[in-house]
Each structure stands twice: as structure tokens, then as C-alpha cells.
Design a protein around this motif. Structure first.
Motif, PDB file in Angstrom:
ATOM      1  N   ALA A  16       0.824  -1.203   0.000  1.00 24.74           N
ATOM      2  CA  ALA A  16       0.000   0.000   0.000  1.00 24.74           C
ATOM      3  C   ALA A  16       0.865   1.262   0.000  1.00 24.74           C
ATOM      4  CB  ALA A  16      -0.927  -0.007   1.214  1.00 24.74           C
ATOM      5  N   ILE A  23      -3.726   3.274  -3.606  1.00 27.71           N
ATOM      6  CA  ILE A  23      -4.474   2.917  -2.398  1.00 27.71           C
ATOM      7  C   ILE A  23      -5.405   4.053  -1.992  1.00 27.71           C
ATOM      8  CG2 ILE A  23      -2.814   3.660  -0.616  1.00 27.71           C
ATOM      9  CD1 ILE A  23      -4.649   0.350  -0.399  1.00 27.71           C
ATOM     10  N   GLU A 189      -2.658  -3.124  -3.980  1.00 24.97           N
ATOM     11  CA  GLU A 189      -2.825  -1.834  -3.326  1.00 24.97           C
ATOM     12  C   GLU A 189      -4.286  -1.392  -3.341  1.00 24.97           C
ATOM     13  OE1 GLU A 189      -1.762  -1.416  -7.568  1.00 24.97           O
ATOM     14  OE2 GLU A 189      -0.744  -2.356  -5.915  1.00 24.97           O
TER      15      GLU A 189
END
Length: 193
Positions: A16, A23, A189
Motif C-alpha cells: 500500500a 491505495i 494496493e
């Protein structure tokens, strides 16, 4: 935590953090969808005044979170990406019972919402504890608390308004299903991916 069967590998936070623009876009759309879900529950169940009141507040709060994420995206020089299909949420929706009584469908929709809030809360905890960006770590901590409150609200309404559903038994089925499902996620992500 929250009864979840499988916790997210902390290394997901590295994925992430190395793709913050992705994200954050995904997170923004998750907040918008959460607001939409609360509104859907309101429009389908207007006879429950306390539910209408509480879910109106949740819908507003989710849209405020959407705005907060949009602001972070802008401050960091990113662009909000297009909405993506959330496969995790799609699989949860398929698990929802739709062929029983109206009450069964209502209770399952509340449990569906509780499940998403529980996993989002858990993912925000992982971000809070594992990303180096202190500003985002605090932001995700605050949202983690909010998601936990939403999770309990949805579960409380399921228990309050059940007529023909053993909510604790059905919630356990949701937890078991999600515990198997989440094994396929946590490698991208996305908040739920």
C-alpha cells in the motif's frame, strides 16, 4: 480482532505504501460505496426511525471521509483514479441471502455492511501500525475507530430487527466465509485487495 478468522499480513502495508496514489483512490471509492450502502438500507427500511437516523449519520460521515481522502490525494499531487470493481465486496454480495423472507434479506444486508466495516477497520489498523508516513498513520488510526463504530452499529441493528434469523449463527457463517475468501486477497494496493 472483530471476530475475523484471518488477519492481514503486515507486509500488505508495504504494498500500500509503495503505491499511495492507488491505495488512496481505491480508499476514496470505498468510502463513497459505504455511503451508498447506508443510503440503500435507509431507502429500503424507512419504517425503522432509529436506523434511518443512525445510517443517515453514517452516510454523511462516509462522504466526509471521501472528501478527506480526496483532499489528501490533491495535497500530495495525485489524481483520483477511476472507480474500480471491488471483487472482494462482489464475493460478499454473492454470499448474501436474497431468496428468503424480506427480513432475512434485510438482516443479511446489515451483516454484509458489518463485514465490510470489520475488514476495513482491520486493514486501517495494519496501515496505522506499519506505514512510515506518520500523517497517514494518524489518519488511518482515526478512521479505524470510526469503522469499528460502524461495524457495531450494523451488528446491533441486525440483532434488534431480526424476526426469523439467528443473527449470531448467521454472523458466524459470514465470518467463516470471509475467513476463506480473504485468503485470496492482501496482495494488491486496494483496501480489500
Amino acid at each position: 480482532m472483530l471476530g475475523l478468522k484471518l488477519l492481514t499480513d503486515p507486509r500488505w502495508a508495504n504494498i500500500a505504501e509503495s503505491n499511495l496514489d492507488e491505495i488512496l483512490s481505491d480508499h476514496a471509492w470505498c468510502e463513497q460505496k459505504a455511503a451508498s450502502n447506508a443510503i440503500t438500507l435507509i431507502t429500503q427500511n424507512p419504517e425503522h426511525e432509529d436506523l434511518v437516523h443512525e445510517l443517515t449519520a453514517i452516510a454523511i460521515e462516509e462522504m466526509q471521509h471521501f472528501q478527506m481522502v480526496i483532499d489528501i490525494i490533491k495535497e500530495r499531487g495525485y489524481t483520483l483514479g477511476r472507480e474500480r470493481k471491488d471483487d472482494y465486496v462482489g464475493q460478499l454480495m454473492k454470499f448474501s441471502k436474497k431468496d428468503g423472507s424480506r427480513n432475512q434479506a434485510f438482516i443479511d444486508r446489515l451483516l454484509f455492511a458489518a463485514m465490510i466495516e470489520a475488514r476495513s477497520c482491520e486493514r486501517f489498523r495494519v496501515l496505522t501500525q506499519n506505514i512510515k508516513d506518520q500523517e497517514l498513520a494518524k489518519f488511518y488510526h482515526d478512521l479505524m475507530v470510526s469503522e469499528a463504530n460502524h461495524y457495531t452499529t450494523f451488528l446491533q441493528f441486525a440483532r434488534k430487527y431480526t424476526i426469523d434469523v439467528d443473527v449470531d449463527k448467521r454472523w458466524q457463517e459470514w465470518l467463516d466465509f470471509e475467513g476463506q475468501l480473504i485468503q485470496s486477497y492482501g496482495k494488491k494496493e486496494y483496501i480489500h485487495g
